[in-house]
Design a protein around this motif. Structure first.
Motif, mmCIF file in Angstrom:
data_model
loop_
_atom_site.group_PDB
_atom_site.id
_atom_site.type_symbol
_atom_site.label_atom_id
_atom_site.label_comp_id
_atom_site.label_asym_id
_atom_site.label_seq_id
_atom_site.Cartn_x
_atom_site.Cartn_y
_atom_site.Cartn_z
ATOM 1 N N THR A 1 68.876 46.344 27.515
ATOM 2 C CA THR A 1 69.771 47.344 27.358
ATOM 3 C C THR A 1 69.300 48.389 26.627
ATOM 4 O O THR A 1 69.465 49.702 26.898
ATOM 5 C CB THR A 1 71.071 46.968 26.948
ATOM 6 N N PHE A 2 68.417 48.177 25.533
ATOM 7 C CA PHE A 2 67.953 49.320 24.736
ATOM 8 C C PHE A 2 66.986 50.290 25.499
ATOM 9 O O PHE A 2 67.042 51.288 25.821
ATOM 10 C CB PHE A 2 67.182 48.745 23.537
ATOM 11 N N ILE B 1 60.920 54.333 18.472
ATOM 12 C CA ILE B 1 59.604 53.551 18.285
ATOM 13 C C ILE B 1 59.735 52.144 17.557
ATOM 14 O O ILE B 1 59.451 51.233 18.161
ATOM 15 C CB ILE B 1 58.304 54.489 18.154
ATOM 16 N N MET B 2 60.281 52.316 16.493
ATOM 17 C CA MET B 2 60.325 51.121 15.551
ATOM 18 C C MET B 2 61.501 50.141 16.389
ATOM 19 O O MET B 2 61.191 48.991 16.337
ATOM 20 C CB MET B 2 60.860 51.479 14.463
ATOM 21 N N PRO B 3 62.754 50.768 16.595
ATOM 22 C CA PRO B 3 63.673 49.475 17.221
ATOM 23 C C PRO B 3 62.948 49.245 18.778
ATOM 24 O O PRO B 3 63.370 47.793 18.880
ATOM 25 C CB PRO B 3 64.988 50.775 17.571
ATOM 26 N N PHE B 4 62.299 49.704 19.316
ATOM 27 C CA PHE B 4 61.545 49.439 20.591
ATOM 28 C C PHE B 4 60.769 48.038 20.237
ATOM 29 O O PHE B 4 60.710 47.099 20.884
ATOM 30 C CB PHE B 4 60.900 50.437 21.378
ATOM 31 N N ILE B 5 59.969 48.443 19.139
ATOM 32 C CA ILE B 5 59.026 47.323 18.907
ATOM 33 C C ILE B 5 59.756 45.965 18.294
ATOM 34 O O ILE B 5 59.154 44.945 18.513
ATOM 35 C CB ILE B 5 57.910 47.941 17.863
ATOM 36 N N GLU B 6 60.665 46.165 17.333
ATOM 37 C CA GLU B 6 61.279 45.200 16.920
ATOM 38 C C GLU B 6 62.127 44.192 17.768
ATOM 39 O O GLU B 6 62.195 43.124 17.812
ATOM 40 C CB GLU B 6 62.482 45.648 15.763
ATOM 41 N N LEU B 7 62.795 44.972 18.886
ATOM 42 C CA LEU B 7 63.489 44.331 20.072
ATOM 43 C C LEU B 7 62.531 43.629 20.643
ATOM 44 O O LEU B 7 62.947 42.470 21.249
ATOM 45 C CB LEU B 7 64.358 45.282 20.561
ATOM 46 N N MET B 8 61.205 44.366 20.970
ATOM 47 C CA MET B 8 60.275 43.618 21.736
ATOM 48 C C MET B 8 59.735 42.364 20.975
ATOM 49 O O MET B 8 59.560 41.059 21.615
ATOM 50 C CB MET B 8 59.119 44.516 22.430
ATOM 51 N N PHE B 9 59.445 42.615 19.987
ATOM 52 C CA PHE B 9 58.516 41.434 19.179
ATOM 53 C C PHE B 9 59.118 40.720 17.827
ATOM 54 O O PHE B 9 58.755 39.666 17.698
ATOM 55 C CB PHE B 9 57.185 42.005 18.717
#
Length: 152
Positions: free
Chosen positions: A67-68, A90-98
């Motif tokens: 959803t993000f 970028i940081m929320p993307f990386i945090e949600l991914m990993f």
């Protein structure tokens, strides 16, 4: 017909009871239980090893990440779907991914070989590829393939 159904009142009572049974059976059959399928799917993981630590990601793209990703990063530009990553995403993307532990470990690491661009250019495309978004990173300046183009 049995002897119990000699009059109309008995027949109506019998049919009403059978209708209730059928309705209850149909209601029970309308319950779709996906918990077992979810448990089976969650057994499959992607294993990542980085700086001596192991991280496990779901085999399929998690709902909160998707959803993000679809809201914030996936845009149609000139008829082509493109991933555009604003700096603040970028940081929320990386945090949600990993996961948070991944970021915390990288922030604490004294290993200067790891950069945000290393994660973004080397690890992210492989995970997105596993999740069904194949990316060709061979083109300079862009990461593109059938579905995604990431512009830097």
């Amino acid at each position: 017909m049995s002897n119990n159904l000699n009059n109309n009142a008995d027949r109506i009572k019998f049919l009403d009871e059978k209708q209730e049974e059928i309705t209850e059976r149909q209601s029970n059959n309308l319950v779709l239980d996906f918990d077992q399928a979810l448990r089976e799917e969650n057994k499959q993981k992607i294993e990542i090893k980085l700086l001596g630590k192991t991280y496990f990601l779901p085999k399929k793209m998690p709902f909160n990440f998707s959803t993000f990703f679809l809201r914030n990063c996936y845009k149609k530009i000139k008829g082509q779907w493109t991933v555009i990553m604003d700096d603040d995403k970028i940081m929320p993307f990386i945090e949600l991914m990993f996961g948070k532990r991944f970021i915390e470990n990288l922030e604490k690491s004294r290993d200067n070989r790891i950069s945000m661009m290393f994660v973004y250019e080397n690890i992210v495309p492989k995970i997105l590829d596993e999740w069904g978004y194949h990316m060709d990173t061979s083109k300079s300046g862009h990461i593109s393939e059938k579905k995604i183009q990431i512009q830097k």
